[in-house]
Motif scaffolding. Structure first.
Motif, PDB file in Angstrom:
ATOM      1  N   THR A 178      44.613  36.499 -19.021  1.00 40.62           N
ATOM      2  CA  THR A 178      46.018  36.089 -19.036  1.00 40.62           C
ATOM      3  C   THR A 178      46.169  34.702 -18.419  1.00 40.62           C
ATOM      4  N   PRO A 179      47.289  34.021 -18.686  1.00 38.74           N
ATOM      5  CA  PRO A 179      47.468  32.661 -18.134  1.00 38.74           C
ATOM      6  C   PRO A 179      47.467  32.603 -16.616  1.00 38.74           C
ATOM      7  N   LEU A 180      48.030  33.616 -15.948  1.00 37.51           N
ATOM      8  CA  LEU A 180      48.099  33.633 -14.495  1.00 37.51           C
ATOM      9  C   LEU A 180      47.291  34.802 -13.947  1.00 37.51           C
ATOM     10  N   VAL A 181      46.686  34.573 -12.781  1.00 34.59           N
ATOM     11  CA  VAL A 181      45.842  35.592 -12.159  1.00 34.59           C
ATOM     12  C   VAL A 181      46.175  35.670 -10.673  1.00 34.59           C
ATOM     13  N   ALA A 182      46.507  36.865 -10.200  1.00 31.52           N
ATOM     14  CA  ALA A 182      46.706  37.099  -8.775  1.00 31.52           C
ATOM     15  C   ALA A 182      45.427  37.706  -8.205  1.00 31.52           C
ATOM     16  N   LEU A 183      44.919  37.108  -7.131  1.00 34.82           N
ATOM     17  CA  LEU A 183      43.718  37.614  -6.475  1.00 34.82           C
ATOM     18  C   LEU A 183      44.105  38.268  -5.158  1.00 34.82           C
ATOM     19  N   VAL A 184      43.592  39.485  -4.943  1.00 34.55           N
ATOM     20  CA  VAL A 184      43.933  40.240  -3.735  1.00 34.55           C
ATOM     21  C   VAL A 184      42.668  40.874  -3.171  1.00 34.55           C
ATOM     22  N   ALA A 185      42.481  40.755  -1.873  1.00 33.84           N
ATOM     23  CA  ALA A 185      41.356  41.420  -1.214  1.00 33.84           C
ATOM     24  C   ALA A 185      41.634  42.916  -1.120  1.00 33.84           C
ATOM     25  N   ASP A 216      48.935  24.540 -10.447  1.00 32.23           N
ATOM     26  CA  ASP A 216      47.748  25.315 -10.810  1.00 32.23           C
ATOM     27  C   ASP A 216      47.548  26.533  -9.915  1.00 32.23           C
ATOM     28  N   ALA A 217      48.126  26.490  -8.731  1.00 32.01           N
ATOM     29  CA  ALA A 217      47.959  27.612  -7.798  1.00 32.01           C
ATOM     30  C   ALA A 217      49.095  27.612  -6.794  1.00 32.01           C
ATOM     31  N   VAL A 218      49.471  28.806  -6.349  1.00 34.64           N
ATOM     32  CA  VAL A 218      50.386  28.964  -5.216  1.00 34.64           C
ATOM     33  C   VAL A 218      49.642  29.794  -4.184  1.00 34.64           C
ATOM     34  N   VAL A 219      49.341  29.174  -3.041  1.00 32.76           N
ATOM     35  CA  VAL A 219      48.521  29.812  -2.011  1.00 32.76           C
ATOM     36  C   VAL A 219      49.287  29.798  -0.688  1.00 32.76           C
ATOM     37  N   PRO A 220      49.516  30.961  -0.089  1.00 35.68           N
ATOM     38  CA  PRO A 220      50.168  30.976   1.222  1.00 35.68           C
ATOM     39  C   PRO A 220      49.305  30.268   2.269  1.00 35.68           C
ATOM     40  N   VAL A 221      49.977  29.634   3.235  1.00 38.43           N
ATOM     41  CA  VAL A 221      49.280  28.966   4.323  1.00 38.43           C
ATOM     42  C   VAL A 221      49.997  29.319   5.619  1.00 38.43           C
ATOM     43  N   ASN A 222      49.231  29.508   6.679  1.00 41.13           N
ATOM     44  CA  ASN A 222      49.812  29.794   7.990  1.00 41.13           C
ATOM     45  C   ASN A 222      48.932  29.163   9.068  1.00 41.13           C
ATOM     46  N   LYS A 223      49.152  29.527  10.309  1.00 39.37           N
ATOM     47  CA  LYS A 223      48.410  28.883  11.404  1.00 39.37           C
ATOM     48  C   LYS A 223      46.911  29.148  11.325  1.00 39.37           C
ATOM     49  N   HIS A 224      46.522  30.187  10.585  1.00 43.01           N
ATOM     50  CA  HIS A 224      45.100  30.502  10.445  1.00 43.01           C
ATOM     51  C   HIS A 224      44.461  29.769   9.264  1.00 43.01           C
ATOM     52  N   GLY A 225      45.278  29.115   8.454  1.00 40.98           N
ATOM     53  CA  GLY A 225      44.767  28.417   7.285  1.00 40.98           C
ATOM     54  C   GLY A 225      45.303  29.008   5.995  1.00 40.98           C
ATOM     55  N   PHE A 226      44.565  28.831   4.913  1.00 43.20           N
ATOM     56  CA  PHE A 226      44.976  29.339   3.606  1.00 43.20           C
ATOM     57  C   PHE A 226      44.692  30.840   3.490  1.00 43.20           C
ATOM     58  N   GLU A 227      45.471  31.488   2.619  1.00 42.63           N
ATOM     59  CA  GLU A 227      45.256  32.906   2.300  1.00 42.63           C
ATOM     60  C   GLU A 227      44.931  33.004   0.809  1.00 42.63           C
ATOM     61  N   PRO A 228      43.684  32.682   0.429  1.00 40.53           N
ATOM     62  CA  PRO A 228      43.340  32.601  -0.995  1.00 40.53           C
ATOM     63  C   PRO A 228      43.293  33.946  -1.704  1.00 40.53           C
ATOM     64  N   PHE A 229      43.282  35.045  -0.916  1.00 44.09           N
ATOM     65  CA  PHE A 229      43.228  36.364  -1.540  1.00 44.09           C
ATOM     66  C   PHE A 229      44.546  37.123  -1.427  1.00 44.09           C
ATOM     67  N   HIS A 230      45.614  36.347  -1.376  1.00 49.82           N
ATOM     68  CA  HIS A 230      46.972  36.865  -1.578  1.00 49.82           C
ATOM     69  C   HIS A 230      47.712  35.748  -2.310  1.00 49.82           C
ATOM     70  N   ALA A 231      47.096  35.276  -3.405  1.00 45.01           N
ATOM     71  CA  ALA A 231      47.549  34.048  -4.063  1.00 45.01           C
ATOM     72  C   ALA A 231      47.496  34.196  -5.581  1.00 45.01           C
ATOM     73  N   VAL A 232      48.147  33.259  -6.258  1.00 47.61           N
ATOM     74  CA  VAL A 232      48.204  33.270  -7.728  1.00 47.61           C
ATOM     75  C   VAL A 232      47.634  31.960  -8.257  1.00 47.61           C
ATOM     76  N   TYR A 233      46.824  32.082  -9.323  1.00 48.97           N
ATOM     77  CA  TYR A 233      46.121  30.933  -9.886  1.00 48.97           C
ATOM     78  C   TYR A 233      46.367  30.836 -11.390  1.00 48.97           C
ATOM     79  N   ARG A 234      46.419  29.622 -11.870  1.00 46.69           N
ATOM     80  CA  ARG A 234      46.465  29.385 -13.315  1.00 46.69           C
ATOM     81  C   ARG A 234      45.026  29.441 -13.825  1.00 46.69           C
ATOM     82  N   ARG A 235      44.742  30.399 -14.704  1.00 43.47           N
ATOM     83  CA  ARG A 235      43.367  30.774 -15.015  1.00 43.47           C
ATOM     84  C   ARG A 235      42.498  29.608 -15.489  1.00 43.47           C
ATOM     85  N   ASN A 236      42.869  28.970 -16.576  1.00 40.72           N
ATOM     86  CA  ASN A 236      41.977  27.990 -17.200  1.00 40.72           C
ATOM     87  C   ASN A 236      41.677  26.813 -16.286  1.00 40.72           C
TER      88      ASN A 236
END
Length: 448
Positions: free
Chosen positions: A331-338, A362-382
């Motif tokens: 699919t065009p968008l992919v959500a990755l979750v741990a 291309d991506a929406v990634v949460p960020v906080n004081k610990h850094g990025f949260e790449p496994f609670h984020a959404v990516y444009r696949r291609n």
């Protein structure tokens, strides 16, 4: 083999994207929308519509019918329900905003609005040859484009420039100049119905409007090019399909067993994750190197058609796992979750997907004081798969390599809390003790 029981997944409403078709009276908006809706539905999309009437006193009920009699007796809010449809008639003290109306219509792939030019929605401007108001508007629009004026045209400025011009005073004006002059005389009523900064495309059969659109670098379509307009809407506005990928991996040394199969609330943790995420997934996938042990999900959730994806790279690391997820998702968008994020927020992920589409990132990634949260984020696949592949070829294995190589929107803690105020959605468990603490917290919040 152990038999597990599925729980009901939580009901979830997804915000509907929306776009407005605007134009002057008799520009052909309704005819165009009718064709566009039909063609989108033919392609399998769920479409909602809103019509802005603009005048008081319309009535869709039938005099003499029971519901009409309810309203005549003084009911301020009447719902008519049948097995296959329903309608609601409400007396208003104040007209609701377009945003408020769209918010009452969740779970559509697109809501098409007719009218509401000042709603803040992006708009497709409709202009039809033979409609005097549209032709005058096209002339004003073209004049502004030729003179590099803002689409929000300064009508007074244009009128003064034209009437005081040497050509208009000393020579016979051309047909276009005469039409433009007439348009300027009618400008006060046209002023609020001109293409604006919110205009993202034109649908017209007026040559001057096409020329203006080209100068302003705005896409323009023939008013009868239904397929072209549909393709434009699908590419830019229709909700793209979303794959949700749960990254389960395999045995965890710190957890001393597979995280997917570790018990949480009396069942495998993977079941908990599936049921929290299923409501937003057009397709649900699990990346794992123990597919046989996780195959029970096919019997437990037959309606979900869950895919179990093997790792496509032999090396360990976040980036190879992301590559496996993006490769398997179609699919065009992919959500990755741990797999161990027990408080994962489907609501927040849906918002991230909507932002990815709306902001054209291309991506929406949460960020906080610990850094990025790449496994609670959404990516444009291609786009992201291409970046991941390039990073792996360079020997990079960290998730941050992807985030810094693509156009990433960083979702702040304030934005995340506005969507999901309870927090805790990024917490994960790496040891049995941490999982026990999360389960205790979960039990205190949810009565299961």
């Amino acid at each position: 083999m152990v038999a597990y029981t599925s729980h009901n997944t939580t009901c979830f409403d997804k915000e509907s994207p929306a776009i407005s078709f605007v134009g002057r009276h008799n520009s052909g908006k309704t005819t165009l929308i009718e064709q566009i809706v039909a063609k989108l539905v033919e392609r399998g999309y769920d479409i909602g519509t809103i019509k802005h009437h603009g005048h008081k006193g319309f009535d869709i009920d039938i005099p003499g019918k029971d519901s009409y009699r309810h309203m005549q007796a003084g009911s301020s809010d009447t719902i008519i329900v049948a097995p296959d449809k329903m309608a609601r008639i409400t007396h208003l003290h104040q007209e609701p905003s377009c945003d408020q109306l769209v918010a009452t219509m969740p779970n559509h792939d697109l809501v098409i609005v007719e009218g509401f030019r000042k709603s803040g929605l992006e708009t497709i401007e409709v202009m039809r040859k033979g409609n005097t108001a549209d032709e005058e508007c096209a002339e004003l629009f073209y004049y502004g484009a030729q003179h590099a004026l803002s689409p929000e045209l300064d009508i007074t400025q244009i009128r003064c420039e034209l009437v005081q011009s040497e050509r208009f005073q000393n020579e016979a004006p051309s047909v276009q100049e005469t039409l433009l002059h007439q348009a300027l005389l009618n400008a006060q009523q046209q002023l609020e119905k001109m293409p604006q900064a919110s205009t993202v495309a034109l649908a017209t059969n007026i040559e001057q409007a096409h020329k203006a659109a080209e100068l302003y670098d705005i896409p323009s379509f023939d008013i009868n090019d239904y397929e072209g307009i549909v393709e434009f809407l699908i590419r830019h506005y229709v909700r793209p399909r979303l794959s949700v990928v749960i990254q389960a991996g395999g045995e965890s040394k710190r957890m001393k067993q597979s995280k997917a199969l570790v018990e949480f609330m009396g069942r495998p943790l993977l079941c908990h994750m599936i049921e929290r995420l299923a409501p937003i997934a057009d397709r649900l996938l699990i990346t794992t190197n123990e597919a046989e042990r996780l195959s029970f999900v096919h019997n437990l959730y037959p309606q979900m058609n869950i895919d179990l994806l093997p790792d496509i790279y032999p090396m360990r690391g976040a980036l190879p796992g992301i590559a496996s997820a993006l490769s398997g998702a179609k699919t065009p968008l992919v959500a990755l979750v741990a797999c161990d994020m027990v408080f994962v927020s489907a609501h927040l992920l849906a918002h991230e997907a909507a932002l990815t589409h709306k902001l054209h990132v291309d991506a929406v990634v949460p960020v906080n004081k610990h850094g990025f949260e790449p496994f609670h984020a959404v990516y444009r696949r291609n786009e992201c798969l291409q970046a991941v592949t390039a990073a792996l070829k360079e020997g990079k294995h960290r998730a941050q390599e992807l985030i810094t190589r693509v156009n990433t929107y960083q979702l702040t803690p304030q934005e995340a809390r506005a969507i999901e105020p309870y927090g805790g959605y990024f917490m994960n468990a790496n040891t049995p003790e941490e999982l026990a603490q999360l389960e205790e917290r979960y039990r205190s919040l949810y009565d299961e």
